[in-house]
Design a protein around this motif. Structure first.
Motif, mmCIF file in Angstrom:
data_model
loop_
_atom_site.group_PDB
_atom_site.id
_atom_site.type_symbol
_atom_site.label_atom_id
_atom_site.label_comp_id
_atom_site.label_asym_id
_atom_site.label_seq_id
_atom_site.Cartn_x
_atom_site.Cartn_y
_atom_site.Cartn_z
ATOM 1 N N ASP A 155 44.017 47.073 46.209
ATOM 2 C CA ASP A 155 42.666 46.538 46.299
ATOM 3 C C ASP A 155 41.782 47.023 45.161
ATOM 4 O O ASP A 155 40.567 47.014 45.272
ATOM 5 C CB ASP A 155 42.038 46.918 47.640
ATOM 6 C CG ASP A 155 42.636 46.122 48.788
ATOM 7 O OD1 ASP A 155 43.023 44.965 48.549
ATOM 8 O OD2 ASP A 155 42.726 46.660 49.903
ATOM 9 N N SER A 156 42.357 47.455 44.059
ATOM 10 C CA SER A 156 41.568 47.948 42.934
ATOM 11 C C SER A 156 40.816 46.796 42.286
ATOM 12 O O SER A 156 41.358 45.716 42.093
ATOM 13 C CB SER A 156 42.483 48.607 41.900
ATOM 14 O OG SER A 156 41.765 48.866 40.719
ATOM 15 N N GLY A 157 39.557 47.033 41.940
ATOM 16 C CA GLY A 157 38.764 46.014 41.271
ATOM 17 C C GLY A 157 38.828 46.111 39.763
ATOM 18 O O GLY A 157 38.121 45.405 39.061
ATOM 19 N N HIS A 158 39.678 47.009 39.240
ATOM 20 C CA HIS A 158 39.828 47.148 37.790
ATOM 21 C C HIS A 158 41.039 46.335 37.341
ATOM 22 O O HIS A 158 42.157 46.622 37.739
ATOM 23 C CB HIS A 158 39.999 48.619 37.393
ATOM 24 C CG HIS A 158 38.741 49.406 37.583
ATOM 25 N ND1 HIS A 158 38.449 50.066 38.739
ATOM 26 C CD2 HIS A 158 37.691 49.601 36.748
ATOM 27 C CE1 HIS A 158 37.271 50.651 38.617
ATOM 28 N NE2 HIS A 158 36.784 50.381 37.420
ATOM 29 N N VAL A 159 40.783 45.329 36.519
ATOM 30 C CA VAL A 159 41.846 44.460 36.025
ATOM 31 C C VAL A 159 42.169 44.895 34.603
ATOM 32 O O VAL A 159 41.289 44.885 33.733
ATOM 33 C CB VAL A 159 41.401 42.978 36.053
ATOM 34 C CG1 VAL A 159 42.501 42.087 35.520
ATOM 35 C CG2 VAL A 159 40.994 42.583 37.460
ATOM 36 N N LYS A 194 41.359 37.182 46.054
ATOM 37 C CA LYS A 194 42.609 37.747 45.547
ATOM 38 C C LYS A 194 43.519 36.596 45.121
ATOM 39 O O LYS A 194 43.695 35.630 45.856
ATOM 40 C CB LYS A 194 43.287 38.582 46.634
ATOM 41 C CG LYS A 194 44.565 39.246 46.175
ATOM 42 C CD LYS A 194 45.138 40.141 47.241
ATOM 43 C CE LYS A 194 46.381 40.833 46.720
ATOM 44 N NZ LYS A 194 46.857 41.849 47.648
ATOM 45 N N GLY A 195 44.068 36.679 43.901
ATOM 46 C CA GLY A 195 44.954 35.638 43.379
ATOM 47 C C GLY A 195 44.261 34.597 42.508
ATOM 48 O O GLY A 195 44.926 33.763 41.902
ATOM 49 N N THR A 196 42.927 34.639 42.426
ATOM 50 C CA THR A 196 42.190 33.700 41.568
ATOM 51 C C THR A 196 42.505 34.003 40.103
ATOM 52 O O THR A 196 42.521 35.159 39.689
ATOM 53 C CB THR A 196 40.662 33.851 41.786
ATOM 54 O OG1 THR A 196 40.360 33.586 43.140
ATOM 55 C CG2 THR A 196 39.879 32.915 40.873
ATOM 56 N N GLY A 197 42.724 32.973 39.310
ATOM 57 C CA GLY A 197 42.965 33.152 37.876
ATOM 58 C C GLY A 197 41.699 33.606 37.172
ATOM 59 O O GLY A 197 40.659 32.954 37.293
ATOM 60 N N LEU A 198 41.791 34.739 36.469
ATOM 61 C CA LEU A 198 40.623 35.299 35.787
ATOM 62 C C LEU A 198 40.606 34.980 34.298
ATOM 63 O O LEU A 198 39.574 34.632 33.749
ATOM 64 C CB LEU A 198 40.585 36.820 35.967
ATOM 65 C CG LEU A 198 40.552 37.327 37.411
ATOM 66 C CD1 LEU A 198 40.642 38.844 37.438
ATOM 67 C CD2 LEU A 198 39.301 36.836 38.111
ATOM 68 N N LEU A 199 41.760 35.156 33.661
ATOM 69 C CA LEU A 199 41.839 34.909 32.221
ATOM 70 C C LEU A 199 43.272 34.677 31.814
ATOM 71 O O LEU A 199 44.200 34.902 32.590
ATOM 72 C CB LEU A 199 41.211 36.051 31.416
ATOM 73 C CG LEU A 199 41.725 37.479 31.607
ATOM 74 C CD1 LEU A 199 42.941 37.749 30.756
ATOM 75 C CD2 LEU A 199 40.627 38.449 31.237
ATOM 76 N N ILE A 200 43.449 34.188 30.594
ATOM 77 C CA ILE A 200 44.777 33.954 30.027
ATOM 78 C C ILE A 200 44.983 34.951 28.898
ATOM 79 O O ILE A 200 44.170 35.023 27.973
ATOM 80 C CB ILE A 200 44.936 32.521 29.477
ATOM 81 C CG1 ILE A 200 44.593 31.471 30.543
ATOM 82 C CG2 ILE A 200 46.328 32.312 28.904
ATOM 83 C CD1 ILE A 200 45.525 31.416 31.725
ATOM 84 N N ILE A 255 46.172 36.124 34.224
ATOM 85 C CA ILE A 255 45.864 37.378 34.903
ATOM 86 C C ILE A 255 45.054 37.025 36.143
ATOM 87 O O ILE A 255 44.026 36.351 36.051
ATOM 88 C CB ILE A 255 45.071 38.340 33.984
ATOM 89 C CG1 ILE A 255 45.794 38.556 32.653
ATOM 90 C CG2 ILE A 255 44.805 39.655 34.695
ATOM 91 C CD1 ILE A 255 47.190 39.124 32.757
ATOM 92 N N LEU A 256 45.529 37.488 37.302
ATOM 93 C CA LEU A 256 44.931 37.128 38.583
ATOM 94 C C LEU A 256 44.098 38.259 39.156
ATOM 95 O O LEU A 256 44.345 39.437 38.889
ATOM 96 C CB LEU A 256 46.045 36.762 39.573
ATOM 97 C CG LEU A 256 47.045 35.699 39.117
ATOM 98 C CD1 LEU A 256 48.127 35.511 40.161
ATOM 99 C CD2 LEU A 256 46.347 34.392 38.807
ATOM 100 N N ALA A 257 43.137 37.894 39.999
ATOM 101 C CA ALA A 257 42.297 38.879 40.678
ATOM 102 C C ALA A 257 43.150 39.668 41.671
ATOM 103 O O ALA A 257 43.850 39.071 42.484
ATOM 104 C CB ALA A 257 41.156 38.182 41.408
ATOM 105 N N PRO A 258 43.094 41.002 41.620
ATOM 106 C CA PRO A 258 43.888 41.813 42.537
ATOM 107 C C PRO A 258 43.248 41.948 43.917
ATOM 108 O O PRO A 258 43.866 42.462 44.839
ATOM 109 C CB PRO A 258 43.949 43.167 41.829
ATOM 110 C CG PRO A 258 42.684 43.226 41.038
ATOM 111 C CD PRO A 258 42.406 41.814 40.612
ATOM 112 N N CYS A 259 41.977 41.473 44.055
ATOM 113 C CA CYS A 259 41.276 41.613 45.330
ATOM 114 C C CYS A 259 40.140 40.598 45.393
ATOM 115 O O CYS A 259 39.796 39.971 44.395
ATOM 116 C CB CYS A 259 40.723 43.033 45.480
ATOM 117 S SG CYS A 259 39.561 43.484 44.171
ATOM 118 N N ASP A 260 39.557 40.449 46.571
ATOM 119 C CA ASP A 260 38.358 39.626 46.738
ATOM 120 C C ASP A 260 37.163 40.390 46.190
ATOM 121 O O ASP A 260 37.141 41.626 46.227
ATOM 122 C CB ASP A 260 38.102 39.349 48.225
ATOM 123 C CG ASP A 260 39.187 38.515 48.887
ATOM 124 O OD1 ASP A 260 40.018 37.938 48.160
ATOM 125 O OD2 ASP A 260 39.193 38.450 50.128
#
Length: 165
Positions: free
Chosen positions: A95-99, A120-126, A136-141
């Motif tokens: 659940d870390s918010g550091h990507v 969690k799982g939302t695409g953040l960047l390429i 790169i996906l979101a590791p948490c909500d």
């Protein structure tokens, strides 16, 4: 193509390159040139650079490969190193918010803005690494608190990319 082979509890680096008439293969520190032809879906004929020939059987279920030659059968699990790194990272950062960047690369596209709500799982960047684009996906909500990179920027492995609050 770089792979990681798991066999008898050992991790072995494997690299396969197309050569003029076959393949150039590295297993551990040893390189060899091999010409391979398929006799059918499960049987292959190998010819090594020193003229030796061998016949082997091959069956695959997921990442597990069963290779038989002579009266010996070997089970080897093959994995893409980037996928293993990503899986390890997911296991460690529940659940870390550091990507962070899995490996060195270039930011191709940023898909979110500061203040966006993500799940969690939302695409953040390429991130382009090793000539491949990796989402790169979101590791948490949470809410995008800070974007630490810009499109086109080169980053090192482990660099903080986005903070999710």
């Amino acid at each position: 193509m770089k792979l990681i082979a798991l066999h008898d509890g050992k991790t072995i680096d494997v690299e396969v390159e197309r050569a003029a008439v076959g393949y150039r293969i590295r297993i551990g520190e040893r390189w060899m040139n091999v010409d391979m032809t398929a006799a059918n879906a499960f049987v292959h004929s190998l010819r090594f650079e020193d003229g030796r020939q061998a016949r082997l059987g091959h069956r695959r279920e997921g990442n597990v490969h069963e290779v038989s030659f002579g009266n010996r059968i070997v089970h080897v699990e093959l994995h893409d190193p980037l996928a293993m790194k990503k899986r390890r990272r997911e296991d460690q950062s529940t659940d870390s918010g550091h990507v962070t960047a899995l490996m060195p690369g270039r930011i191709v596209r940023i898909k979110v803005e500061e203040g966006d709500e993500v799940r969690k799982g939302t695409g953040l960047l390429i991130l382009e690494a090793m000539k491949m684009e990796n989402e790169i996906l979101a590791p948490c909500d949470g809410t995008i608190g800070e974007i630490r990179v810009e499109q086109g920027q080169t980053v090192e492995g482990g660099a903080l990319l986005i903070v999710i609050a």
